[in-house]
Design an enzyme around this catalytic site. Structure first.
Site, PDB file in Angstrom:
ATOM      1  N   HIS A 102      -7.156  57.765 -39.883  1.00  0.00           N
ATOM      2  CA  HIS A 102      -7.784  57.877 -38.564  1.00  0.00           C
ATOM      3  C   HIS A 102      -7.519  59.226 -37.916  1.00  0.00           C
ATOM      4  O   HIS A 102      -8.071  59.526 -36.866  1.00  0.00           O
ATOM      5  CB  HIS A 102      -7.330  56.704 -37.679  1.00  0.00           C
ATOM      6  CG  HIS A 102      -8.079  55.444 -38.018  1.00  0.00           C
ATOM      7  ND1 HIS A 102      -8.787  54.714 -37.093  1.00  0.00           N
ATOM      8  CD2 HIS A 102      -8.266  54.816 -39.201  1.00  0.00           C
ATOM      9  CE1 HIS A 102      -9.363  53.684 -37.698  1.00  0.00           C
ATOM     10  NE2 HIS A 102      -9.045  53.722 -38.977  1.00  0.00           N
ATOM     11  N   SER A 159     -12.885  59.511 -42.279  1.00  0.00           N
ATOM     12  CA  SER A 159     -13.217  59.171 -43.656  1.00  0.00           C
ATOM     13  C   SER A 159     -13.991  60.297 -44.323  1.00  0.00           C
ATOM     14  O   SER A 159     -14.741  61.022 -43.673  1.00  0.00           O
ATOM     15  CB  SER A 159     -14.067  57.903 -43.691  1.00  0.00           C
ATOM     16  OG  SER A 159     -13.364  56.825 -43.153  1.00  0.00           O
ATOM     17  N   LYS A 167     -21.160  45.737 -42.436  1.00  0.00           N
ATOM     18  CA  LYS A 167     -21.307  46.122 -43.846  1.00  0.00           C
ATOM     19  C   LYS A 167     -20.084  45.674 -44.651  1.00  0.00           C
ATOM     20  O   LYS A 167     -20.216  45.215 -45.789  1.00  0.00           O
ATOM     21  CB  LYS A 167     -21.489  47.641 -43.956  1.00  0.00           C
ATOM     22  CG  LYS A 167     -21.975  48.071 -45.343  1.00  0.00           C
ATOM     23  CD  LYS A 167     -22.567  49.463 -45.342  1.00  0.00           C
ATOM     24  CE  LYS A 167     -23.046  49.833 -46.737  1.00  0.00           C
ATOM     25  NZ  LYS A 167     -23.837  51.049 -46.776  1.00  0.00           N
ATOM     26  N   ASP A 168     -18.884  45.784 -44.043  1.00  0.00           N
ATOM     27  CA  ASP A 168     -17.682  45.283 -44.721  1.00  0.00           C
ATOM     28  C   ASP A 168     -17.742  43.774 -44.898  1.00  0.00           C
ATOM     29  O   ASP A 168     -17.278  43.237 -45.902  1.00  0.00           O
ATOM     30  CB  ASP A 168     -16.419  45.660 -43.925  1.00  0.00           C
ATOM     31  CG  ASP A 168     -16.002  47.105 -44.169  1.00  0.00           C
ATOM     32  OD1 ASP A 168     -16.517  47.710 -45.132  1.00  0.00           O
ATOM     33  OD2 ASP A 168     -15.176  47.634 -43.408  1.00  0.00           O
ATOM     34  N   GLU A 208       0.349  42.241 -68.318  1.00  0.00           N
ATOM     35  CA  GLU A 208      -0.893  41.807 -67.705  1.00  0.00           C
ATOM     36  C   GLU A 208      -1.962  42.879 -67.898  1.00  0.00           C
ATOM     37  O   GLU A 208      -1.650  44.056 -68.093  1.00  0.00           O
ATOM     38  CB  GLU A 208      -0.662  41.581 -66.206  1.00  0.00           C
ATOM     39  CG  GLU A 208       0.160  40.345 -65.916  1.00  0.00           C
ATOM     40  CD  GLU A 208      -0.684  39.090 -65.915  1.00  0.00           C
ATOM     41  OE1 GLU A 208      -0.986  38.576 -67.001  1.00  0.00           O
ATOM     42  OE2 GLU A 208      -1.045  38.622 -64.830  1.00  0.00           O
TER      43      GLU A 208
END
Lengths: 427, 260
Positions: free
Chosen positions: A217, A221, A245-246, A289
């Site tokens: 922040h 971005s 959108k998220d 894994e």
């Protein structure tokens, strides 16, 4: 800043009272409401939010599992099966936690790939990137210790193999191993401390995630064009545009997650881990894994134990240097036609290593692993530093808005090469 | 970008498929035959009568050597036994309980809340009675083996004479589905060796199918509930996803043509 109450714009008197004394509502509004965000994110930009959701799911399910789990070599396996059989919806909680680990790595690998492809690690976001790598390292440690807790065959032998790696370090190696084990072999003290640390580390992750988001922040971005926003026409408020959108991304993610949990919960696990741990019987093939397989392949590609261990750790640690290894000023691979091919090859090498990691340590897998390992490192240490100087890149778009909306909306001016206007979702 | 994404998806898919398959390539044993179990499909359920016959096979054949320690008698209600039937099965077993008021351990008939009895007191006793081999507990066996249901079915019906040139170790039996192709357990299923309560003919193949159905249920008793819930969750999410996507389109619609 003067001492005194914060000037709040909140209308509700109760919220206002709180906000004047502790401006959490103002902060949320600033950071998640009006926060100016590039207008051209594609769906790759969902994965940070998805990782956050995944972390919360892991912590929530983990807390309930811990209420019913017994960290003792004689009871651990049975206590997990008791959760599966007798605890109300225990099977659901455990399968969500178990597959949640896989989902977490899928999400974070895509998140990292997004960073690599769009150059999100470059200035001024170097520290943001390094915090992310730190989170990934913490995640790996947490996942490894979590896999030990059910005390199945792979838990035990995976723990034995991985902790033994530290013995490769000269002088201090054996002491580190003894410290990890709490004794002279993987046993009850090991299980106890792994359980304690497995409960602790996620909260450390939460802390580093907070720093990761705080740093984000500050710089804002990155975006698919890799061009910084130059003004209000290039950004949109986070809410409602990216909250919705998220939301779409989260639902798709939950569908994949749910499919794994409800219809193939053991697909990504190893059947041997449903055999109780037995120190006297070594499984034919010890494999970690799936998400650790590439590093396991790198480890085994090197004939020397210490060399293998160093390369394995180096394969992640090299990410810390990435902001300085990549000398190109252009962020997005969209405008780096040569580097893009090398990155695609790097991803290919990553999958090849993943495949080889699951195979026995014999030819031809060893030689394939060696080539893939060599390319893995060459990409960071040779290709990226050199390409920054050699690669010719097309002209970057003038601004995000012009690239996204085109000249028709923005008025005249030349269109940049290679950045034709496209609909939002298909950037 | 799209093109590369597709390539990644294919690669990731191939890796996911190739990794499990390759395990067979590495081991010295045959790939199990596909027995086409109904419960193996995505929405499959356990055939109750088959599972009940499987319980009978387990009790009359397997239980001599193999435990089922994670299963309680009360669980048998889930495969359609009545409470009386389950109580009767439990009462057949003597359970050590105590200590009582005098400090003595005592024996009592089993109850619904008791777990299945283990055939041997400990691993040493089991090995001593079985020529050094340790018959594993079967509680989670179907999920403890790759392709578990088909594997156990193939193993149980896979005994045969060793091919020419192969010598089988002392006290061992030839079975191509077992790792190393030699197994300490002898063939235990022969046609008509027991009589099913429901009149089904007890061929070796039938008994193997039934006991695998029973063990598959015992390994994952939550299977049917899990699949039912999965359908509901996916429908819920799909509806929510469509709605969310429509809202997203609407919110974003005006952005396409104007600077923010």
């Amino acid at each position: 800043m003067a001492i005194g109450l914060h000037k709040s714009d909140i209308k509700n008197p109760v919220m206002r009272w709180v906000d004047e004394r502790l401006p959490v509502f103002t902060m949320m509004q600033k950071e998640y409401g009006t926060f100016p965000t590039p207008r051209n994110f594609n769906y790759f930009w969902n994965f940070g939010a998805l990782a956050m959701i995944n972390l919360m799911i892991m912590i929530a399910t983990g807390i309930f599992l811990a209420m019913n789990y017994t960290p003792h070599t004689a009871y651990a396996f049975d206590s997990v099966e008791r959760i599966m059989r007798d605890v109300n919806y225990g099977w659901l909680i455990r399968y969500v936690h178990m597959n949640g680990a896989s989902m977490f790595f899928i999400v974070v690998y895509i998140h990292i790939f997004r960073g690599l492809y769009y150059g999100s690690y470059k200035a001024p976001r170097e520290l943001l990137w390094m915090l992310g790598v730190t989170i990934f390292l913490l995640m790996m440690a947490t996942a490894f210790m979590g896999y030990v807790l059910p005390w199945g065959q792979m838990s035990f032998w995976g723990a034995t193999v991985i902790t033994n790696l530290f013995s490769a370090f000269p002088v201090v190696g054996q002491h580190i191993v003894t410290l990890l084990w709490g004794g002279f072999s993987v046993d009850n003290p090991t299980l106890n401390r792994f359980f304690s640390l497995h409960y602790l580390l996620p909260f450390v992750i939460v802390g580093v995630v907070f720093l990761h988001v705080a740093a984000l922040h500050i710089t804002g971005s990155n975006n698919p064009l890799g061009v910084e926003p130059k003004g209000p026409q290039d950004t949109i408020p986070f809410h409602p545009y990216y909250t919705i959108k998220d939301t779409v991304g989260i639902i798709v993610y939950l569908m994949v997650f749910a499919f794994l949990v409800f219809f193939m919960p053991n697909y990504l696990g190893h059947p041997d881990n449903y055999i109780p741990a037995n120190p006297l019987s070594t499984p034919a093939h010890i494999v970690p894994e799936w998400y650790f397989l590439p590093y396991y392949a790198i480890l085994r590609a090197v004939p020397d134990k210490l060399g293998g261990v160093l390369l394995m750790f180096g394969s992640i640690l090299v990410w810390f240097l990435l902001p300085w290894l990549d000398t190109s000023k252009v962020r997005s691979m969209k405008f780096r036609p040569i580097a893009r091919i090398f990155l695609i090859l790097w991803v290919f090498a990553f999958f090849v290593l993943m495949y080889c990691g699951a195979m026995p340590a014999e030819q031809p897998y060893v030689i394939i692993s060696q080539f893939a390992t060599a390319y893995y490192f060459a990409y960071f240490l040779i290709v990226l530093p050199a390409l920054g100087k050699l690669e010719r890149t097309p002209q970057l778009p003038e601004s995000i808005a012009r690239a996204v909306l085109g000249d028709r909306v923005m008025g005249g001016g030349p269109m940049p090469v290679g950045a034709a206007a496209k609909p939002m979702e298909k950037a | 970008m799209k093109r590369y994404l597709k390539a990644f998806a294919v690669l990731a898919g191939l890796t996911a498929v190739a990794v499990p398959v390759a395990v067979y390539a590495a081991g010295e044993y045959d790939k199990p035959r596909d027995a086409r179990f109904g419960f193996a499909s995505l929405l499959g359920t356990f055939d109750r009568s088959s599972a009940q016959r499987g319980l009978q096979v387990y009790q009359e054949v397997c239980a001599a050597c193999h435990g089922l320690r994670l299963l309680s008698f009360r669980n048998l209600l889930e495969i359609g036994l009545t409470e009386e039937q389950a109580r009767a099965i439990a009462a057949n077993v003597q359970v050590t309980d105590g200590p009582n008021d005098e400090g003595q351990m005592f024996e009592r008939p089993g109850r619904l809340s008791d777990r299945f009895r283990r055939p041997f007191a400990n691993e040493q006793a089991a090995r001593a009675a079985n020529n050094g081999a340790y018959p594993p507990d079967l509680s989670v066996m179907v999920k403890a083996r790759k392709n578990g249901a088909n594997y156990i079915y193939s193993l149980l019906t896979g005994y045969r004479d060793p091919p020419p040139g192969v010598t089988v170790g002392d006290g061992m039996n030839y079975n191509p589905y077992f790792a190393g192709r030699q197994i300490a357990m002898a063939n235990v299923l022969n046609d008509d060796q027991l009589e099913f309560a429901d009149g089904t003919r007890a061929t070796a193949d039938q008994m193997a199918r039934d006991v695998v159905t029973f063990l598959a249920w015992a390994s994952e008793p939550e299977t049917e509930q899990r699949r039912r819930m999965g359908i509901r969750v996916l429908i819920f999410l799909a509806v929510g996803g469509v709605l969310a996507y429509m809202v997203k389109r609407k919110i974003w619609a005006d952005l396409k043509t104007k600077p923010a």
